[in-house]
Enzyme design. Structure first.
Site, mmCIF file in Angstrom:
data_model
loop_
_atom_site.group_PDB
_atom_site.id
_atom_site.type_symbol
_atom_site.label_atom_id
_atom_site.label_comp_id
_atom_site.label_asym_id
_atom_site.label_seq_id
_atom_site.Cartn_x
_atom_site.Cartn_y
_atom_site.Cartn_z
ATOM 1 N N GLY A 122 0.775 -1.165 -0.018
ATOM 2 C CA GLY A 122 0.183 -0.226 0.235
ATOM 3 C C GLY A 122 0.855 1.251 0.157
ATOM 4 O O GLY A 122 0.739 2.155 0.987
ATOM 5 N N SER B 271 1.172 3.657 -2.846
ATOM 6 C CA SER B 271 0.871 4.339 -3.905
ATOM 7 C C SER B 271 1.121 5.779 -3.234
ATOM 8 O O SER B 271 1.151 6.332 -2.107
ATOM 9 C CB SER B 271 -0.479 4.152 -4.625
ATOM 10 O OG SER B 271 -1.534 4.546 -3.363
ATOM 11 N N TYR C 81 -25.693 -4.883 4.770
ATOM 12 C CA TYR C 81 -24.386 -4.509 4.626
ATOM 13 C C TYR C 81 -24.240 -2.905 5.301
ATOM 14 O O TYR C 81 -25.162 -2.052 4.961
ATOM 15 C CB TYR C 81 -23.743 -4.385 3.358
ATOM 16 C CG TYR C 81 -22.443 -4.030 3.071
ATOM 17 C CD1 TYR C 81 -21.373 -4.600 3.688
ATOM 18 C CD2 TYR C 81 -22.248 -2.679 2.501
ATOM 19 C CE1 TYR C 81 -20.136 -4.233 3.456
ATOM 20 C CE2 TYR C 81 -20.908 -2.204 2.338
ATOM 21 C CZ TYR C 81 -19.987 -2.789 3.122
ATOM 22 O OH TYR C 81 -18.473 -2.382 2.520
#
Length: 326
Positions: A31, A33, A185
């Protein structure tokens, strides 16, 4: 002795304090970027002369931009880019095979699992698991265990799992981790479940491999404006997050965000990855560059239970289709 660390401590300050611990280390970070905390972490520690920074990410072009930034900061530091899509278990296995094939990298001193997603719309991973649970827990769990032999080959192996105080939003939903395939959800509760999983995974690693020299820590970096929340509509996101917190009776439901800079946010990464005084706290959850105190800071018991950690290990083995024994 350095002054006590706190919310205002920066990664740059800690790199100055811990330069001798960083020098010569091989560090693999996921991770990374641009504009991510992972990128801030690797770019900041580059000045302390690590031997190699392995940069793992889903998009090699973006990861390559961070490699370029590291070279600009310190041209002496070796970098290597690894394509890693944590949302797909098949892709995770391919990436792990690549790491294991590197004969010129016989060990990894520090693995920092920083990649993650937050509060995304419902989606199932290619293997059929809720996307935040898959990307934030199942993928890192499998990747870490598949390359574990290279980590344990280090003289001082260390694993850092980036969690969040967002673990307060949900324990593990043992019998419905997929939220009825989206029917019930809630993006914040799903994020909370995945961040709880990061803390429990850390506890299991410390228990299973502490006797082989592994040090492992989870952490909350703070609230920072990064690419993690770039997709979030905060006009809707703040009320929906507050609603979950208030339903649970969490103080965060009534409190404003306490923002940090990226340099401050990456500080606990540096502390977790390199501070030599953490050894007696193996498996701990860290905030503001110190071991979190559950009596005064947000640390939920469902994320610090060895029983829950053991249950999650067994569930994860079932979901990824592979038993991992140490």
């Amino acid at each position: 002795m350095p002054a006590a660390h706190g919310a205002q401590t920066t990664a740059s300050e800690l790199v100055g304090e811990l330069a001798s611990e960083i020098k010569g280390k091989v560090v693999l970070t996921t991770g990374v970027s641009p504009k991510s905390l992972g990128a801030t972490f690797v770019e900041t520690i580059a000045i302390a002369e690590p031997a190699m920074l392995i940069l793992a990410g889903r998009n090699p072009a973006k990861t390559g931009q961070t490699a370029d930034a590291i070279k600009a900061a310190n041209a002496n530091v070796k970098t290597r880019v690894l394509e890693l899509d944590l949302g797909s278990l098949a892709a995770v296995r391919r990436a792990a095979e690549v790491v294991l094939s590197w004969d010129d990298v016989p060990y990894i001193d520090v693995l920092v699992n920083s990649a993650g997603i937050m509060a995304v719309d419902f989606k199932l991973s290619p293997e059929g698991y809720e996307n935040q649970f898959a990307t934030n827990h199942l993928g890192p769990w499998l990747f870490t265990n598949l390359i574990m032999n290279k980590v344990l080959a280090s003289k001082v192996p260390r694993i850092v799992n980036v969690s969040s105080d967002g673990h307060r939003l949900n324990p593990i939903r043992w019998d419905d981790y997929n939220f009825e395939n989206g029917a019930n959800y809630n993006k914040w509760r799903a994020y909370g479940q995945s961040k709880t999983a990061n803390m429990l995974f850390t506890l299991s690693l410390a228990e299973k491999l502490g006797n082989r020299g592994l040090q492992t820590y989870s952490l909350h970096p703070g609230v920072i404006a990064t690419n993690l929340d770039g997709h979030v509509d905060w006009e809707e996101g703040v009320p929906s997050l507050q609603a979950v917190d208030r339903a649970l009776g969490n103080k965060e439901g009534w409190a404003p965000f306490k923002w940090k800079t990226s340099d401050q946010g990456a500080a606990t990464y540096v502390y977790a990855a390199f501070d030599p005084n953490l050894k007696s706290h193996n498996g701990a959850y860290l905030v503001d560059s110190h071991v979190a105190d559950p009596l005064v800071e947000t640390v939920k018991p469902w994320a610090t239970s060895k029983i829950e950690a053991g249950r999650l290990w067994k569930l994860t083995e079932k979901l990824v289709g592979q038993e991992i024994q140490y």
